[in-house]
Design an enzyme around this catalytic site. Sequence first.
Site, PDB file in Angstrom:
ATOM      1  N   GLU A   1       5.077  -3.574  12.163  1.00  0.00           N
ATOM      2  CA  GLU A   1       3.825  -2.420  12.182  1.00  0.00           C
ATOM      3  C   GLU A   1       2.972  -3.377  11.509  1.00  0.00           C
ATOM      4  O   GLU A   1       2.966  -3.591  10.526  1.00  0.00           O
ATOM      5  CB  GLU A   1       4.212  -1.261  11.615  1.00  0.00           C
ATOM      6  CG  GLU A   1       3.080  -0.077  11.844  1.00  0.00           C
ATOM      7  CD  GLU A   1       2.243  -0.207  10.403  1.00  0.00           C
ATOM      8  OE1 GLU A   1       1.008  -0.684  10.660  1.00  0.00           O
ATOM      9  OE2 GLU A   1       2.622   0.093   9.292  1.00  0.00           O
TER      10      GLU A   1
ATOM     11  N   CYS B   1      -3.129   1.523   7.051  1.00  0.00           N
ATOM     12  CA  CYS B   1      -3.094   0.841   8.253  1.00  0.00           C
ATOM     13  C   CYS B   1      -3.787   1.837   9.195  1.00  0.00           C
ATOM     14  O   CYS B   1      -4.031   1.333  10.468  1.00  0.00           O
ATOM     15  CB  CYS B   1      -1.904   0.221   8.617  1.00  0.00           C
ATOM     16  SG  CYS B   1      -0.552   1.492   8.385  1.00  0.00           S
TER      17      CYS B   1
ATOM     18  N   GLU C   1       8.998   3.544  14.148  1.00  0.00           N
ATOM     19  CA  GLU C   1       9.538   3.715  12.993  1.00  0.00           C
ATOM     20  C   GLU C   1       9.529   5.218  12.858  1.00  0.00           C
ATOM     21  O   GLU C   1       8.699   6.291  13.461  1.00  0.00           O
ATOM     22  CB  GLU C   1       8.923   2.881  12.011  1.00  0.00           C
ATOM     23  CG  GLU C   1       9.191   1.565  11.878  1.00  0.00           C
ATOM     24  CD  GLU C   1       8.784   0.964  10.503  1.00  0.00           C
ATOM     25  OE1 GLU C   1       9.194  -0.039  10.362  1.00  0.00           O
ATOM     26  OE2 GLU C   1       7.701   1.255   9.875  1.00  0.00           O
TER      27      GLU C   1
ATOM     28  N   ASN D   1       0.798  -1.125   0.032  1.00  0.00           N
ATOM     29  CA  ASN D   1       0.162   0.069   0.033  1.00  0.00           C
ATOM     30  C   ASN D   1       1.003   1.402  -0.009  1.00  0.00           C
ATOM     31  O   ASN D   1       0.402   2.369  -0.609  1.00  0.00           O
ATOM     32  CB  ASN D   1      -0.938  -0.070   1.310  1.00  0.00           C
ATOM     33  CG  ASN D   1      -0.315  -0.165   2.582  1.00  0.00           C
ATOM     34  OD1 ASN D   1       0.802  -0.487   2.686  1.00  0.00           O
ATOM     35  ND2 ASN D   1      -0.889   0.192   3.750  1.00  0.00           N
TER      36      ASN D   1
END
Length: 530
Positions: free
Chosen positions: A306, A340, A515, A205
């Site tokens: 993640e 997400c 991150e 994505n």
Amino acid sequence: MATCFRLRGCPTLRLPPAPAIRGLRPRADCQVATTRPSAGPAPIRRYSRGPEGLSSALLRTDGFVGGRWLSAASAFPVYDPASGAELGLVADCGVSEARAAVRAAYEAFGTWKEVSAKERSSFLRKWYDLMIQNKDDLAKIITAESGKPLKEAQGEILYSANFLEWFSEEARRIYGDIIYTPAKERRALVLKQPVGVAAIITPWNFPSAMITRKVGAALAAGCSVVVKPAEDTPFSALALAQLANQAGIPPGVYNVIPCSQKKAKEVGEALCTDPLVSKISFTGSTATGKVLLHHAANSVKRVSMELGGHAPFIVFDSADVDQAVAGAMASKFRNSGQTCVCSNRFLVQRGIHDSFVKKFAEAIKTNLCVGNGFEERTTQGPLINEKAVEKVEKHVNDAISKGATVVTGGKRHQVGKNFFEPTLLSNVTQDMLCSREETFGPLAPVIKFNTEEEAVAIANATNVGLAGYFYSQDPAQIWRVAERLEVGMVGVNEGLISSVECPFGGLKQSGLGREGSKYGIDEYLELNKA
């Protein structure tokens, strides 16, 4: 619990281009075993030009190992999700190629970790400069392979490049500590050193940004990497390899092994179990993350992940309705709901509910246009594949069967098989699938609630906790809710929360580690005491 609150965006600092520096080479004993990369540029096997045409210089089809393009015994097709047309055939790397890439990275690590922080910074800065110079061509590749509208793809490239810029600066800020011990004549020195070879497994994505957010930090820390991109979007990872090579990043420091879905499981296992790999970084589903964690556990590797989200978007009675609707549009329908951190559940307080639903529906009908990502007016591209469309359709049909009302949308779009209408549902209850599972598509279900306590309880009633959003003009309520939401990132009167300067990550089963930001580089460092 560590949570990042986001109220508004902040600009990214721009620095002048880095000066040219001397080139580097891997150690003389650097070898790549099992599969030998072919020398020189590999030809493009097959490619159907998209509506705007793609850069032949950046569109690579082979893996990239040890600074060379690596062919494989077989290839797999990559398709344009908007039209279904085949974009090209890409090397289908398997376990042998994965192990060769790991060995190349391991050999390169011995040299790369000794490169000064200033020089590593300059390499990353040059890579950043090349991304900016090629930003339009890189964006077209994203649109072709993921279907993302071109304007969004252009935004992703800038976001992606900014991670290289950010970590080029952070490379020079890796500090240790001097600790005074009980003994007067003794001091303890704490050093931060690169962990080693990092295996990077990324989703489709954000096929560029998910790589640079991880790789930028890894390379800045002194690690070398092996990237396994998603099978749907390998071209972006390979284009980054081409630019990394042009930037002079030494052979073996950045490696890419594309593979088909059929081989993804065995390649992922090979990366997670290889004794030469010290670190795993993965973005994807919670279910896959658990499998990779199991593989990594046997050799006790460092892991950051993640994983899935199920973000609540809460609108309280005190909220500015127009502001909340604007935030909902940005949060829900970016990349056709395939992010997400997309809002997955809209919790709207009774007093403001009807007004919000009405204005939200109007905004959807007025501002969203479904179509091919290369068309200028398109704001909503296709979903990545038909399986994704089927999931959205399943959630909508389940909700309708249990009493939900379709306010707008609700069915597949006539543009093509991978398109679905932006959909707004009201009268949604907690027993519906869309309230319990991440949809990952253009579906906005609205649940009506009465009290703040009820909203927070609904928001937290899930085993994941990546992002959450809420709108309120009550200062006391803002502090209460921000601290009570069980998520890693909170948008307060803000629908977009991602920024290179801020830590990205979740709580519960939404992952491990962070991150981006100044904290992201720590994921690739270990502490040593002298």
